[in-house]
Scaffold this active site. Structure first.
Site, PDB file in Angstrom:
ATOM      1  N   GLU A  42       0.882  -1.169   0.000  1.00  0.00           N
ATOM      2  CA  GLU A  42       0.000   0.000   0.000  1.00  0.00           C
ATOM      3  C   GLU A  42       0.913   1.210   0.000  1.00  0.00           C
ATOM      4  O   GLU A  42       1.728   1.379   0.908  1.00  0.00           O
ATOM      5  CB  GLU A  42      -0.911  -0.022   1.230  1.00  0.00           C
ATOM      6  CG  GLU A  42      -2.054   0.985   1.164  1.00  0.00           C
ATOM      7  CD  GLU A  42      -1.672   2.339   1.736  1.00  0.00           C
ATOM      8  OE1 GLU A  42      -1.351   3.245   0.911  1.00  0.00           O
ATOM      9  OE2 GLU A  42      -1.682   2.503   2.943  1.00  0.00           O
ATOM     10  N   CYS A  57      -2.209   8.156   4.849  1.00  0.00           N
ATOM     11  CA  CYS A  57      -2.210   7.880   3.414  1.00  0.00           C
ATOM     12  C   CYS A  57      -3.553   8.244   2.796  1.00  0.00           C
ATOM     13  O   CYS A  57      -3.648   8.481   1.597  1.00  0.00           O
ATOM     14  CB  CYS A  57      -1.856   6.415   3.147  1.00  0.00           C
ATOM     15  SG  CYS A  57      -2.735   5.245   4.173  1.00  0.00           S
TER      16      CYS A  57
END
Length: 1010
Positions: free
Chosen positions: A764, A798
């Protein structure tokens, strides 16, 4: 103090009085339900068709934002065209279905009619949009014999500038009322006071409107902020001989409101002026105790005061919020319970009538009759209580009350239509609900005897007739209860706030120790040690962490490889039990684990707590998922053969974790690998290695076998490549930057000597997340969510919003509120719950983000650049908003990972969607719009892994919002989703030929075809 009387003994008199009341107003209907008017017709349709009701109320809510005829007509079509029910008011149906046939003129004409009707509906419940209109209405009300309490609409303040404007609006109102009151005769009395004892001027205030930073985790600071602006209002009211009532709003503000009331009432400046009241809501389960506490406090202080008791106006919201957060529902879920509480609390107030002036706020004739009978039986003087109803909501009730009791006050909102619509929708929801007393009385024409029944009897009957309750979920075939998210923290609970403060104090006392590696079940110390420091005070050492080198990685790999031989063949259910035990340990240590995050990475209280609950969720969810996946699955059903698909572990997993979700993501990646049968070598970020050591403690206490989990912090340049390239590494789970993620994939793709497998990389890698603000967005919500998404944990998520794309027609309104909101949030260390944003995680982060702030200055126009006054010793970067950004700018393309928000002005929604997709990333995004078609387009065309409609871009929950993106945002499936564990395993299929000499066993799932 009045004599106590049992309500049950008064029931006959209450019912008799109520029936007389109904007889006196027979044949009358509130304007809300009168079918002779447009409003009544529409409400009639709404109450007969739930789908139409939802669409209507949503349309009413968005109407003030529809400033052009084209926009208005488009929304009419979207909300009402194609409704499957033919039961739609003809004016709406005709406008939606026919407008296209007659071109722009017909559309404009029809839109004007509809807007006019709905605005008239709103005006029915609001005494005016400005002071002149309000005074005109108040004159008429007083002429008719009604007192009033004025409430200035617009409580959704998102900035201190708006709070100042709200204060000025009240002071302007008070000046106008003061100039007017000398012209008014007292109601039913001689002298200057209504009824001989009440001020003519009565004003209600909603506390949260006076301080934009009010929040339950900071009760003292919130009260101080509100007091600063409430004090001038009460001072002015005292000068003019008026009265003030402090409203209670949502539950999250209740403690703040009650503390504010006590502070104001006992303030030396106002202590001798008793015209101050506070609202209590009977639908809250805690109100009985709140009432007792108030009575005890007032007696101890010898301070008379007023109480306005209401049922409550936020029932739907409080119920949904609590269920979403995993909390007990704070309101009574049965209307009869609220009614019974109202009667019970009314009795307690009247018992203390020497101290409390009672303001009975209800349209319920049973409730009103109960108060009247109680007061009569208890000998309470009429000067000690009055009745209050909402303006425009219950005309027959108010007229009947005026005739019977005389002392009726109307709660009178005034202000602009935009906040007025929010008030209107709450009122419509409240009064069109099936349980609404007004609806049952004037629409459904319920039997009067049932309406006047004692709510305690109603409850008893309903419990006896109810066949079932709502039991806790039962365990499934696998012996586990269904997964549910761990509850969020409720800061309205004082014990939670105290526990946080104590945990931070306790953790600070443990700081500075040295943390060893943990390999094969043993501590391993090394000479290479790194310090982890508090980003709010870099002189404060959180811990000293031993660093692994190549040799330690080899030792850990050997231990993990040995453990693999038995761990991968351990039954899935047994592996899952270790995760469940670890979840119990984390749950027991929740506040302590949260406090470490506050001090080591600077996460705010709520976000650090929810990081730990997310870790618990991963443990609980992946345990259940492994049990589900652990049973071999029969494939096909052809006779004569058995085909079974099952999974086996891939091998040793290298977990390379980030610092921004230091426990949650670490636990998520490690627990997924472990429960799937893969021993783990865990490399935490150097910024959060002390928090990372928490995994050692969790898994040790859970009893995980030696070698299954190995804690190996280390310098990436020393051991990072070695861990990735090691021939025994089978899986690499990584969360971090795109650059590092791509490098890991490149390294992992090359087979090393002795390697007998292809390595799986699960990565990720971040995003450049956008929030779109459409031209009809609810700005009260959009501004708050954008600020939180952009600056929560300093923008170091994020999923954080780094671009806000605003449609041109609403740009100026949105930006004015966003800029002022950003100027209003508090900056400071995360230890103080009053602070909204703190310093970034470390010095390297400070340097990188600082460079992007300078780039923003070059590429656009800096609108906000805020730092606290004292930045010494902390990793501060400015909270930044930059406008004038287009897709070609680096600020619009590169991930910053800090509190820098780029604002992009799109000409229309089409361009907004285009710009939102115009990056290499595809992680999260959000859209604020009340256009059904635009929301549907976003579902199809806004291509990100996690899309949020009418909420911020952060805050995904395990199972509910499986998290992860694509393009350059990552490779692999979504964390917390149903296929995440499969990435850590290899599927195998075993086929057995079961036919022997023509004899084939037949099983239940075989299918024979003749």
């Amino acid at each position: 103090m009045a004599e106590s009387v049992d309500i049950a003994t008064l029931d006959a008199g209450i019912e008799r009085r109520g029936k007389q009341f109904f007889d006196s107003i027979r044949g009358e209907t509130p304007g809300l339900f009168s079918k002779g008017h447009w409003t009544g017709k529409v409400m009639d349709w709404a109450m007969r068709n739930e789908d139409f009701k939802v669409q209507l109320f949503r349309f009413v809510d968005v109407l003030p934002y529809l400033n052009t005829s084209e926009n208005l007509q488009r929304h009419i079509e979207e909300y009402f065209a194609g409704n499957e029910s033919g039961d739609i008011p003809s004016v709406l149906k005709w406008g939606a279905e026919k407008s296209g046939m007659f071109g722009g003129f017909a559309a404009k004409a029809m839109g004007k009619v509809i807007r006019g009707n709905i605005e008239s509906m709103a005006k029915q419940f609001i005494i005016g949009q400005n002071t002149r209109e309000a005074l005109k209405t108040l004159r008429k009300l007083r002429k008719d014999g009604f007192a009033f309490a004025v409430d200035f609409l617009g409580e959704a303040t998102v900035s201190e500038a708006e709070a100042d404007a709200y204060l000025e609006g009240y002071l302007e109102l008070l000046d106008a009322l003061d100039a007017e009151q000398s012209k008014w005769k007292a109601l039913d009395a001689k002298g200057d006071k209504d009824w001989g004892h009440q001020p003519k001027i009565n004003v209600s205030v909603k506390p949260s409107a006076f301080y934009s930073q009010a929040k339950p985790q900071d009760v003292p600071g919130s009260v101080d902020g509100i007091m600063e602006r409430i004090r001038p209002i009460y001072r002015r009211i005292m000068e003019m001989g008026g009265a003030l009532c402090i409203d209670v709003e949502q539950l999250k503000y209740k403690e703040i409101t009650l503390e504010l009331f006590k502070r104001l009432r006992s303030d030396p400046e106002f202590r001798d002026y008793p015209e101050l009241s506070v609202v209590l809501q009977a639908y809250l389960r805690d109100t009985d105790q709140d009432l007792e506490d108030l009575l005890d406090w007032a007696r101890a202080e010898d301070l008379p005061f007023g109480i306005r008791l209401v049922k409550g106006a936020y029932w739907d919201q409080e119920t949904v919020w609590a269920m979403q957060a995993g909390w007990p529902v704070p309101v009574w879920t049965n209307k009869a319970e609220s009614d019974a509480a109202f009667e019970r609390q009314s009795k307690r107030i009247l018992e203390n009538s020497d101290l409390v002036y009672y303001q009975c706020g209800s349209h319920n004739i049973r409730s009103i009759s109960t108060v009247m009978e109680l007061a009569k039986a208890m000998g309470v003087d009429e000067s000690r209580y009055e009745f209050q109803v909402l303006y425009g909501m219950a005309e027959p009730v108010r007229k009947g009350l005026k005739n019977v009791a005389g002392r009726v006050r109307l709660y009178c909102p005034y202000g602009e239509l935009l906040p007025g619509m929010a008030y209107l929708v709450r009122r419509l929801l409240e009064n069109t609900a099936n349980e609404s007393f007004l609806r049952q009385s004037f629409v459904d024409e319920a039997d009067v005897s049932r309406l006047m029944e004692n709510p305690e009897r109603t409850l008893t009957r309903e419990v006896e007739c109810s066949p079932t309750t709502h039991p806790e979920p039962k365990a499934g075939p696998n012996g586990l209860t269904p997964f549910k998210n761990d509850p969020m923290i409720d800061f309205t609970i004082k014990a939670n706030r105290a526990a946080f403060t104590e945990a931070i104090r306790t953790v600070r006392g443990k700081m500075g120790r040295t943390y060893p590696l943990f390999i094969n079940g043993r501590d391993v110390e090394t000479d290479d040690v790194l310090e982890s420091t508090n980003p709010a005070d870099t002189s404060e050492v959180v811990g000293r962490i031993c660093q692994a080198g190549v040799g330690e990685i080899d030792d850990a790999m050997a231990a993990a490889d040995r453990a693999l031989l038995t761990w991968r063949d351990t039954p899935p259910r047994e592996r899952a039990e270790y995760l469940l035990k670890a979840a119990d340990v984390a749950r027991r240590r929740l506040f302590e684990l949260s406090a470490w995050q506050v001090l080591e990475v600077g996460k705010q209280w709520d976000q650090s707590y929810h990081d730990v609950t997310e870790a618990i969720d991963f443990l609980e969810y992946y345990a259940r998922e492994m049990v589900r996946l652990g049973d071999p699955k029969r494939m096909g059903n052809a006779p004569g053969e058995h085909n079974h698909l099952f999974y086996q572990a891939k091998g040793v997993a290298a977990v390379i974790a980030p610092w921004n979700f230091p426990l949650a993501i670490s636990v998520g990646m490690c627990s997924a690998a472990i429960v799937a049968g893969n021993p783990v070598i865990y490399k935490p970020s150097h910024i959060s290695s002390v928090i990372g050591y928490g995994l050692v403690e969790l898994f040790k206490e859970a009893g995980l076998p030696d070698g299954v989990f190995n804690y190996c912090p280390g310098r990436s340049r020393v051991m990072g490549d070695h861990l990735i390239e090691h021939p025994k590494t089978a899986v690499i789970a990584f969360t971090g930057s795109m650059e590092v993620g791509l490098r890991i994939q490149e390294k992992a793709a090359k087979a090393q000597p002795g390697q007998d497998h292809c390595k799986r990389v699960i990565a990720e890698m971040g995003g450049k997340n956008a929030i779109i603000i459409d031209d009809d967005a609810d700005l009260d919500e959009a501004v708050v969510h954008t600020l939180y998404s952009a600056y929560g944990f300093q923008g170091q998520k994020c999923s954080a919003c780094s671009r806000v794309i605003v449609v041109d027609s609403i740009y100026d309104r949105f930006m004015e509120r966003l800029v002022e909101g950003a100027k209003s949030v508090k900056l400071g260390p995360a230890e103080d719950p009053a602070n909204f944003m703190g310093p970034v995680a470390d010095k390297s982060q400070q340097k990188t983000v600082g460079e992007y702030v300078e780039l923003a200055r070059q590429e656009g126009e800096i609108l906000v650049e805020r730092m606290p006054e004292d930045t010494d010793g902390a990793c501060w970067v400015p909270l930044t908003i930059v406008s004038g950004i287009n897709p070609e700018h680096r600020i619009a393309q590169e991930e910053i990972f800090g509190p820098v928000l780029a604002v992009m002005r799109a000409k229309d929604y089409d361009q907004a969607i285009e710009w939102a997709n115009d990056t290499r990333f595809a992680l999260t995004g959000a859209v604020f719009s009340r256009s059904p078609q635009h929301l549907e387009r976003a579902r199809r065309e806004f291509r990100v892994g996690n899309l949020y409609l009418n909420r911020g871009s952060t805050g995904s929950l395990v199972h509910r919002q499986p998290f992860g993106g694509f393009k350059m945002s990552g490779v692999g499936s979504k964390a917390g989703g149903p296929d995440y564990l499969i990435q850590f395993m290899d599927p195998r299929c075993v086929t057995e030929n079961t036919m022997r000499r023509g004899f084939t066993p037949i099983e239940d799932d075989d299918e024979w075809v003749c």
